[in-house]
Design a protein around this motif. Sequence first.
Motif, PDB file in Angstrom:
ATOM      1  N   ALA A  17       0.730  -1.186   0.008  1.00 49.99           N
ATOM      2  CA  ALA A  17      -0.004   0.066   0.007  1.00 49.99           C
ATOM      3  C   ALA A  17       0.780   1.102  -0.137  1.00 49.99           C
ATOM      4  O   ALA A  17       0.482   2.174  -0.653  1.00 49.99           O
ATOM      5  CB  ALA A  17      -1.002   0.023   1.191  1.00 49.99           C
ATOM      6  N   ARG A  57       2.563   1.751  -3.404  1.00 47.69           N
ATOM      7  CA  ARG A  57       1.606   1.949  -4.638  1.00 47.69           C
ATOM      8  C   ARG A  57       1.092   3.404  -4.531  1.00 47.69           C
ATOM      9  O   ARG A  57       0.054   3.747  -5.055  1.00 47.69           O
ATOM     10  CB  ARG A  57       0.619   0.931  -4.553  1.00 47.69           C
ATOM     11  CG  ARG A  57       1.008  -0.322  -4.805  1.00 47.69           C
ATOM     12  CD  ARG A  57       2.153  -0.754  -6.191  1.00 47.69           C
ATOM     13  NE  ARG A  57       2.070  -2.121  -6.212  1.00 47.69           N
ATOM     14  CZ  ARG A  57       3.082  -2.611  -6.783  1.00 47.69           C
ATOM     15  NH1 ARG A  57       4.200  -1.760  -7.307  1.00 47.69           N
ATOM     16  NH2 ARG A  57       3.220  -3.851  -7.072  1.00 47.69           N
ATOM     17  N   ALA A  72      -0.933   4.270  -1.604  1.00 49.00           N
ATOM     18  CA  ALA A  72      -2.341   4.173  -1.162  1.00 49.00           C
ATOM     19  C   ALA A  72      -2.124   4.842   0.352  1.00 49.00           C
ATOM     20  O   ALA A  72      -3.239   5.551   0.886  1.00 49.00           O
ATOM     21  CB  ALA A  72      -2.921   2.807  -1.003  1.00 49.00           C
ATOM     22  N   GLY A 129      -4.806  -1.620  -7.245  1.00 47.05           N
ATOM     23  CA  GLY A 129      -4.486  -0.465  -7.029  1.00 47.05           C
ATOM     24  C   GLY A 129      -5.747   0.151  -6.205  1.00 47.05           C
ATOM     25  O   GLY A 129      -5.613   0.614  -5.250  1.00 47.05           O
ATOM     26  N   ALA A 130      -6.870  -0.002  -6.758  1.00 48.57           N
ATOM     27  CA  ALA A 130      -7.964   0.609  -6.192  1.00 48.57           C
ATOM     28  C   ALA A 130      -8.329   0.066  -4.847  1.00 48.57           C
ATOM     29  O   ALA A 130      -8.612   0.479  -4.039  1.00 48.57           O
ATOM     30  CB  ALA A 130      -9.175   0.495  -7.234  1.00 48.57           C
ATOM     31  N   ASP A 167      -6.118   1.068  -2.089  1.00 50.13           N
ATOM     32  CA  ASP A 167      -6.393   2.394  -1.858  1.00 50.13           C
ATOM     33  C   ASP A 167      -7.295   2.322  -0.475  1.00 50.13           C
ATOM     34  O   ASP A 167      -7.311   3.378   0.370  1.00 50.13           O
ATOM     35  CB  ASP A 167      -7.260   3.188  -2.864  1.00 50.13           C
ATOM     36  CG  ASP A 167      -5.947   3.658  -3.909  1.00 50.13           C
ATOM     37  OD1 ASP A 167      -5.019   3.853  -3.348  1.00 50.13           O
ATOM     38  OD2 ASP A 167      -6.472   4.408  -4.992  1.00 50.13           O
ATOM     39  N   VAL A 168      -8.033   1.360  -0.237  1.00 45.60           N
ATOM     40  CA  VAL A 168      -9.234   1.404   0.752  1.00 45.60           C
ATOM     41  C   VAL A 168      -8.988   0.177   1.623  1.00 45.60           C
ATOM     42  O   VAL A 168      -9.907  -0.372   2.448  1.00 45.60           O
ATOM     43  CB  VAL A 168     -10.567   1.436   0.009  1.00 45.60           C
ATOM     44  CG1 VAL A 168     -10.940   2.739  -0.617  1.00 45.60           C
ATOM     45  CG2 VAL A 168     -10.785   0.023  -0.915  1.00 45.60           C
TER      46      VAL A 168
END
Length: 279
Positions: free
Chosen positions: A72, A75, A77, A152-153, A156-157
């Motif tokens: 994370a 990347r 995030a 990646g999405a 992010d969370v």
Amino acid sequence: MPTYAIGDLQGCHAEFVALLDTLSFDPRRDRLWLAGDLVNRGPGSLDCLREVHALGDAASVVLGNHDLHLLAVARGAVSAKRSDTLAAILEAPDRSSLLDWLQAQPLWVDDGSASDRRTLMVHAGLLPVWSLSQAHERAREVEAVLRSEGAGAFLDVMHGNAPERWQDDLEGNDRLRAIVNAFTRMRFVAADGTLDFKAKEGLDSAPGGYAPWFTYPRQDDPRIVFGHWAALQGQIPGARVRAEALDTGCVWGGTLTALDLDLDLDSGRRISVPCRAPQ
């Protein structure tokens, strides 16, 4: 062809090399299971990644919470924490190949047996409200996302405690986050599958209504190899499942431990090397 399982490296590279030497480990003959958290806290995170990556098919790895944190951070995030020791990885010339390899690692490794008595490895444990088949399927859900263009999405969370309780009808990122938390962050859990994320010490730190995940009985009978919980020091009194705790706190000044998986639970040989210096 011996198979050894080793607890959390957490950047303790010198101790990892010493343990492999003690085992007379030969990647042409032997196999290694690593219970996650290869990186962070210790001084040799980059060297640990390179060492394990170089072992190729001789090593099987599961992702731990610190490994996912590295991904994370790398990347973009989340930001690195002050206590992180990840800078050398993020600045390394082989960063991309190492991170791509790490992101492709699973949450679950087993011995290939279809039996309910199979030997399996996860980082933190096995959620008591999941059957073996459910747990395996849910691990694969997250692994598929991490290996997809949507990784990646999700990274992010990925961080966060909610939802704290598993429900079969969870969807989307909430479902994926709950699966990740169960496999990589679990210690104490309530009977309904609610996780506690605050208590991180020994068994006497259990909040009211919560108990260690391994004290809940299961309908199946796998042998569960796990790391993550250094405060246990490899001991799991009160366990009602066949389990082996491997994180013996090397990064905190303890030891780095390997278990000979080819021996049964009662006679399984443990081999440890001490921390080279208090961290």
